[in-house]
Design an enzyme around this catalytic site. Sequence first.
Site, PDB file in Angstrom:
ATOM      1  N   ASN A 115       0.825  -1.081  -0.150  1.00  0.00           N
ATOM      2  CA  ASN A 115      -0.006   0.017   0.166  1.00  0.00           C
ATOM      3  C   ASN A 115       0.739   1.312   0.001  1.00  0.00           C
ATOM      4  O   ASN A 115       0.386   2.225  -0.707  1.00  0.00           O
ATOM      5  CB  ASN A 115      -0.882   0.031   1.221  1.00  0.00           C
ATOM      6  CG  ASN A 115      -1.855  -1.075   1.063  1.00  0.00           C
ATOM      7  OD1 ASN A 115      -2.049  -1.918   0.054  1.00  0.00           O
ATOM      8  ND2 ASN A 115      -2.728  -1.509   2.118  1.00  0.00           N
ATOM      9  N   HIS A 161     -16.971  36.329 -31.258  1.00  0.00           N
ATOM     10  CA  HIS A 161     -18.074  35.507 -31.836  1.00  0.00           C
ATOM     11  C   HIS A 161     -17.823  34.951 -33.043  1.00  0.00           C
ATOM     12  O   HIS A 161     -18.516  34.880 -34.139  1.00  0.00           O
ATOM     13  CB  HIS A 161     -19.333  36.375 -31.764  1.00  0.00           C
ATOM     14  CG  HIS A 161     -19.669  37.243 -30.664  1.00  0.00           C
ATOM     15  ND1 HIS A 161     -20.539  36.735 -29.690  1.00  0.00           N
ATOM     16  CD2 HIS A 161     -19.132  38.368 -30.361  1.00  0.00           C
ATOM     17  CE1 HIS A 161     -20.622  37.716 -28.803  1.00  0.00           C
ATOM     18  NE2 HIS A 161     -19.692  38.507 -28.782  1.00  0.00           N
ATOM     19  N   LYS A 288      -7.577  16.462 -51.227  1.00  0.00           N
ATOM     20  CA  LYS A 288      -7.535  16.796 -49.593  1.00  0.00           C
ATOM     21  C   LYS A 288      -6.108  16.615 -48.906  1.00  0.00           C
ATOM     22  O   LYS A 288      -5.299  15.764 -49.383  1.00  0.00           O
ATOM     23  CB  LYS A 288      -8.384  15.643 -49.002  1.00  0.00           C
ATOM     24  CG  LYS A 288      -9.985  15.709 -49.270  1.00  0.00           C
ATOM     25  CD  LYS A 288     -10.551  17.069 -48.662  1.00  0.00           C
ATOM     26  CE  LYS A 288     -10.688  17.131 -47.312  1.00  0.00           C
ATOM     27  NZ  LYS A 288     -11.854  16.241 -46.765  1.00  0.00           N
ATOM     28  N   GLU A 295      -6.446  18.276 -35.457  1.00  0.00           N
ATOM     29  CA  GLU A 295      -7.785  17.456 -35.106  1.00  0.00           C
ATOM     30  C   GLU A 295      -7.798  16.402 -34.079  1.00  0.00           C
ATOM     31  O   GLU A 295      -8.577  16.381 -33.186  1.00  0.00           O
ATOM     32  CB  GLU A 295      -8.389  16.814 -36.277  1.00  0.00           C
ATOM     33  CG  GLU A 295      -8.748  17.712 -37.432  1.00  0.00           C
ATOM     34  CD  GLU A 295      -9.059  16.981 -38.525  1.00  0.00           C
ATOM     35  OE1 GLU A 295     -10.204  16.541 -38.874  1.00  0.00           O
ATOM     36  OE2 GLU A 295      -8.120  16.677 -39.491  1.00  0.00           O
ATOM     37  N   TYR A 322      -6.632   2.396   2.389  1.00  0.00           N
ATOM     38  CA  TYR A 322      -6.364   1.671   1.053  1.00  0.00           C
ATOM     39  C   TYR A 322      -7.466   0.939   0.796  1.00  0.00           C
ATOM     40  O   TYR A 322      -7.874  -0.023   1.549  1.00  0.00           O
ATOM     41  CB  TYR A 322      -5.058   1.245   0.880  1.00  0.00           C
ATOM     42  CG  TYR A 322      -4.841   0.286  -0.357  1.00  0.00           C
ATOM     43  CD1 TYR A 322      -4.352   0.994  -1.454  1.00  0.00           C
ATOM     44  CD2 TYR A 322      -5.428  -1.043  -0.716  1.00  0.00           C
ATOM     45  CE1 TYR A 322      -4.254   0.484  -2.783  1.00  0.00           C
ATOM     46  CE2 TYR A 322      -5.298  -1.643  -1.907  1.00  0.00           C
ATOM     47  CZ  TYR A 322      -4.708  -0.784  -2.912  1.00  0.00           C
ATOM     48  OH  TYR A 322      -4.803  -1.189  -4.260  1.00  0.00           O
ATOM     49  N   GLN A 327      -6.408   0.607  -7.533  1.00  0.00           N
ATOM     50  CA  GLN A 327      -5.493  -0.076  -8.571  1.00  0.00           C
ATOM     51  C   GLN A 327      -6.134   0.546 -10.011  1.00  0.00           C
ATOM     52  O   GLN A 327      -5.494   0.540 -10.911  1.00  0.00           O
ATOM     53  CB  GLN A 327      -5.857  -1.628  -8.433  1.00  0.00           C
ATOM     54  CG  GLN A 327      -5.103  -2.278  -9.555  1.00  0.00           C
ATOM     55  CD  GLN A 327      -4.795  -3.744  -9.273  1.00  0.00           C
ATOM     56  OE1 GLN A 327      -4.363  -4.183  -8.348  1.00  0.00           O
ATOM     57  NE2 GLN A 327      -5.607  -4.563 -10.052  1.00  0.00           N
ATOM     58  N   LYS A 330      -4.402   3.670 -12.471  1.00  0.00           N
ATOM     59  CA  LYS A 330      -3.051   3.723 -13.108  1.00  0.00           C
ATOM     60  C   LYS A 330      -3.477   3.838 -14.550  1.00  0.00           C
ATOM     61  O   LYS A 330      -2.864   4.686 -15.386  1.00  0.00           O
ATOM     62  CB  LYS A 330      -2.287   2.308 -12.824  1.00  0.00           C
ATOM     63  CG  LYS A 330      -1.452   2.426 -11.662  1.00  0.00           C
ATOM     64  CD  LYS A 330      -1.131   1.273 -10.913  1.00  0.00           C
ATOM     65  CE  LYS A 330      -0.821   1.260  -9.506  1.00  0.00           C
ATOM     66  NZ  LYS A 330      -2.253   1.250  -9.011  1.00  0.00           N
TER      67      LYS A 330
HETATM   68  N1  ARG Z   1      -1.701  -3.417  -7.252  1.00  0.00           N
HETATM   69  C1  ARG Z   1      -2.061  -2.759  -5.909  1.00  0.00           C
HETATM   70  C2  ARG Z   1      -2.455  -1.259  -6.676  1.00  0.00           C
HETATM   71  O1  ARG Z   1      -2.393  -0.998  -7.828  1.00  0.00           O
HETATM   72  C3  ARG Z   1      -1.266  -2.766  -5.159  1.00  0.00           C
HETATM   73  C4  ARG Z   1      -1.499  -2.352  -3.811  1.00  0.00           C
HETATM   74  C5  ARG Z   1      -2.235  -3.908  -3.456  1.00  0.00           C
HETATM   75  N2  ARG Z   1      -2.457  -3.913  -1.922  1.00  0.00           N
HETATM   76  C6  ARG Z   1      -3.236  -4.811  -1.226  1.00  0.00           C
HETATM   77  N3  ARG Z   1      -3.573  -4.703  -0.188  1.00  0.00           N
HETATM   78  N4  ARG Z   1      -4.045  -5.393  -2.173  1.00  0.00           N
HETATM   79  O2  ARG Z   1      -2.836  -0.498  -5.808  1.00  0.00           O
END
Ligand code: ARG
Length: 466
Positions: A115, A161, A288, A295, A322, A327, A330
């Site tokens: 975490n 405008h 063209k 764009e 957490y 997750q 990302k």
């Molecule tokens: N892959 C997890 C994330 O991206 C990492 C942390 C996971 N921690 C856990 N206790 N499952 O957040």
Amino acid sequence: MSTSQKDKPWGGRFSEATDAFVEAFTASVQFDQKMAMQDINGSIAHATMLARTGILTDDERENILLGLEQIRNEIQSGSFDWSIKLEDVHMNIEARLTERIGIAGKKLHTGRSRNDQVATDIRLYLRDAIDAICAEITRLQHGLLELASREADTIMPGFTHLQTAQPVTFGHHMLAWFENLSRDYERYIDARKRVNRMPLGAAALAGTTYPIDRNITRELLGFEALCENSLDAVSDRDFAIEFTAASSILMTHLSRFSEELVLWTSAQFNFIDLPDRFCTGSSIMPQKKNPDVPELVRGKSGRVNGHLIALLTLMKSQPLAYNKDNQEDKEPLFDTVDTVRNCLRAYADMIPAIEVKREVMREAAKRGFSTATDLADYLVKRGVAFRDSHEIVGKAVRYGVENRKDLAEMSLEELRQFSDQINNDVFEVLTLEGSVNARNHIGGTAPVQVRAAIARAQNRLAKRLD
Ligand code: ARG
């Protein structure tokens, strides 16, 4: 114990194997392996701190560092075998470390949790991304200044405008986008301060029972400060939201700029030409030449806005601390980084290569009564009240529309039908040059002011740290 659990660092308390679909469903290694280098750097700092505080021996640290450097090479050379069974980048690297160096590898995770590890990795990743993005913004701004100084005297119609309003200089117009980007740059630098704080040491949520020294790790990783509260450190992604919000605003600016480039390259405007290398053709219409880069940038702003909403929504109902929801941060975050970097790169390459059609812009500025305000101001300076002069010029414009004549094309006699305050010196005011030169103060469109603004802008860029 089944094979599948033996693979898992957390297999101990489980009595049946993870469902194959659930294993794939819960894994993140497909996308979080992007943070592999940050993960290794974080682990090296953590192991170094553990040895300095006496939690690991120097031998153990030595082994861990060697093993991690070998894994770094494996990843960089593409020979690392990523396994979905090991869920994420963190457990993949840790498992490989143990495979390589044995028991010392199993000690790396002492006083740490995934975490605080993942929160640290994201921050390291984002810090690098911000630095790369800021460098690209600066490169694009240099390109804008180059174009602006080339076109400081070029006159175009300014719009409100999207109707012809007053003449402006093209250099002045480019400096408007320069200012937008300066604020974007500031927003990233400001967000970076809050990205650059270290969660490591928070462990799972409450801290750890080992005698760690968070400041050693902080210094090794170049973080400015610690995340002060362990629950907060592992759970919040506000820094990522802030980064994405700054990116959304930047993309909104690029999208608006793109809209102008698309309009200006059209046959109807015909103000500029983009070099062929930034355009593509049509598979059916041979004539063209499409402005694909602007764009696409305009289109990609939607995708970054989507990521911002995704991150806000992801966070909004999470209790401390957490949760696995995190997750999901990302993919939107990484895609935001890639999208912004790519769009900036394309723009920084393209902008200084824009070819400006000065004569077309000039002709366009002549049409549309763009100097009407100048005539109104002229009358005011001769004692006519502004509202009356507005009315007088309005009538002159109507006459011009009916007779297909711009104000500057009318004779003195024609103009005097509307006011006897109009004299021969009016024609100086009605020229495009007269109009832009008259707006001669800081922030105004006069070429002399544009050149001064470019010089100040160059100084601002030179003072940047990057
Ligand atoms: N892959 C997890 C994330 O991206 C990492 C942390 C996971 N921690 C856990 N206790 N499952 O957040």
